[in-house]
Design a protein around this motif. Structure first.
Motif, PDB file in Angstrom:
ATOM      1  N   SER A   1       2.063   5.055   0.005  1.00 21.72           N
ATOM      2  CA  SER A   1       1.574   6.299   0.590  1.00 21.72           C
ATOM      3  C   SER A   1       2.720   7.291   0.643  1.00 21.72           C
ATOM      4  O   SER A   1       3.889   6.935   0.430  1.00 21.72           O
TER       5      SER A   1
ATOM      6  N   GLY B   1      -0.024   0.771   4.630  1.00 22.25           N
ATOM      7  CA  GLY B   1      -0.432   2.119   5.005  1.00 22.25           C
ATOM      8  C   GLY B   1      -0.045   2.516   6.413  1.00 22.25           C
ATOM      9  O   GLY B   1      -0.062   3.704   6.754  1.00 22.25           O
TER      10      GLY B   1
ATOM     11  N   GLU C   1       0.860  -1.188   0.000  1.00 27.00           N
ATOM     12  CA  GLU C   1       0.000   0.000   0.000  1.00 27.00           C
ATOM     13  C   GLU C   1       0.895   1.237   0.000  1.00 27.00           C
ATOM     14  O   GLU C   1       1.461   1.613   1.032  1.00 27.00           O
TER      15      GLU C   1
END
Length: 471
Positions: A426, A463, A424
């Motif tokens: 980010s 995340g 993920e």
């Protein structure tokens, strides 16, 4: 000219070098018998490195700059035309103007095929004139690019002096030699020694002929195992290079160990290897024998962050740079053989190790056990979220389009390979993707899992994970 005349020239040059520029037209008057100024000039050129002087455009000699080497470098787009033309001159001498076509072209293509096949099979290659030419056509351009990238990094890190004595072991047809020569500014002083026993030395000698007035070079046509880099009369070297030769040595670790002892106190040993699995892993194996159990320490890229810890992971690690343009000589040879790309070699991928004896590291950081988890203890925190420091040791290894980005990591203590898996992306973890090969990264709240299929640890970056470049 006798030795006494040479010594008088040296003595006068040593006395006057800090007084005014050394002019052979003047200096010859101070020498018994007044040798011709041309003789004085030749001696000054031959003794330039030991005297610490460089020749200027007006023919006078002045003290060479001291300190660390500063170079200008912005990547390698292509193999320089002048070197390619010199190689093609040799090819023309061997096979005529159309060396790439007809019987000569077939012979050269077959030899390159044989070189590649023997390499893949781990078999010895017999180096005759044709093999040397094959290497010059197929391997010299990318070897040049590889060496230039790594040498530029060493200079940027302040590891190379402006008065540079180099020993190039297994110099081949000249990749490191040409790259180094092109990197040096005009006021640098280079004393270059090559160890190369094969017919490749003939190609190297041809390419070194026009090396400039402040470059002294010598080729030692002997085996690396037989050359004596140390001894009462031996010089210490600021840089020793083993370029794509470790796999050809009977006992690479023992040979490397012996050459480490020839380094100056602040000298650097650079070992290069092709990026394929066998040679890249062999490089790490040799590195560990020499550094973790011998006289050297690893400067980079596989830095030992944890004191008294050594890695035992497989560590197939290599860097990758943009492809270079297809050299004309490769294009001609390939087109005449059907244009399949079989004789085009423009990839710039390589494994390397930088060793020193002064303990200096590219990342002078020691993790804190109260904050960071060593990779050696991964078995104890598998399925947990942890913080740790790790060096990025690959580009994205994901094989399928759309797969999660995958990167090899190391902290110098790992007993099993660790791979960062970006599940993920980010803004908090973007440094994982943006960091260069060899950069040190700090991971906060990373999930560690065991991967049965790969028999390795996955460091899951999601995340909740923060990844920053460590300073």
């Amino acid at each position: 000219m006798n030795q006494d005349t040479r010594q008088q020239i040296r003595d006068n040059a040593q006395y006057l070098r800090n007084v005014r520029p050394l002019d052979p037209e003047e200096l010859h008057e101070y020498v018994e018998g007044q040798p011709h100024p041309a003789v004085v000039r030749r001696v000054l050129r031959e003794e330039a490195f030991d005297l610490g002087i460089i020749e200027q455009d007006d023919g006078t000699f002045v003290p060479a700059p001291e300190g660390r080497l500063s170079v200008t470098f912005d990547g390698v787009d292509r193999f320089p035309d002048r070197y390619e033309q010199e190689v093609m001159d040799l090819l023309t001498e061997w096979g005529g103007l159309e060396w790439y076509d007809g019987e000569s072209g077939d012979e050269l293509r077959e030899r390159i095929r044989d070189i590649k096949e023997r390499y893949l099979q781990g078999q010895a290659v017999e180096y005759d004139e044709l093999t040397a030419l094959g290497y010059a056509v197929y391997h010299l351009p990318d070897y040049y690019a590889v060496a230039k990238y790594v040498l530029a990094d060493l200079a940027a890190d302040g590891l190379l002096p402006t008065q540079l004595r180099v020993l190039d072991v297994g110099a081949g047809v000249g990749g490191p030699a040409l790259a180094l020569r092109d990197l040096l500014p005009d006021d640098a002083l280079l004393d270059y020694h090559a160890v190369e026993p094969s017919a490749a030395a003939d190609v190297l000698e041809h390419l070194l002929q026009d090396s400039g007035q402040n470059v002294r070079w010598e080729i030692h046509r002997t085996l690396a195992e037989e050359f004596e880099p140390t001894g009462a009369d031996a010089a210490e070297y600021d840089l020793i290079v083993f370029g794509n030769v470790l796999s050809e040595l009977d006992d690479a670790a023992a040979t490397l160990y012996r050459y480490v002892e020839a380094l100056a106190d602040d000298g650097t040993l650079l070992a290069l290897a092709p990026a394929d699995r066998n040679t890249a892993i062999q490089l790490r194996t040799v590195e560990r024998e020499v550094a973790d159990g011998g006289p050297a320490t690893v400067y980079g890229p596989t830095v030992r962050l944890w004191p008294h810890q050594s890695p035992d992971s497989e560590s197939w690690s290599f860097d990758r740079k943009p492809d270079i343009e297809v050299p004309t000589m490769q294009r001609r040879l390939d087109d005449a053989g059907g244009g399949t790309g079989e004789f085009v070699n423009t990839d710039v991928q390589f494994a390397y190790s930088v060793l020193r004896t002064d303990g200096r590291r590219t990342h002078d950081v020691t993790p804190d056990r109260g904050i960071h988890a060593p990779m050696a203890d991964a078995e104890n925190y598998v399925t947990d979220r942890v913080n740790f420091l790790g060096v990025k040791l690959s580009h994205d290894l994901a094989e399928r389009e759309g797969a999660n980005p995958l990167y090899l990591l190391g902290d110098g203590s790992q007993q099993v390979d660790h791979f960062a898996v970006l599940t993920e992306a980010s803004i908090l973890n973007e440094d994982l993707r943006k960091a260069d090969y060899g950069d040190l990264l700090s991971f906060e709240n990373a999930l560690v899992l065991w991967n049965d299929d790969e028999e390795a640890y996955n460091v899951v970056v999601d995340g909740e994970t923060v990844v920053d470049r460590a300073r």
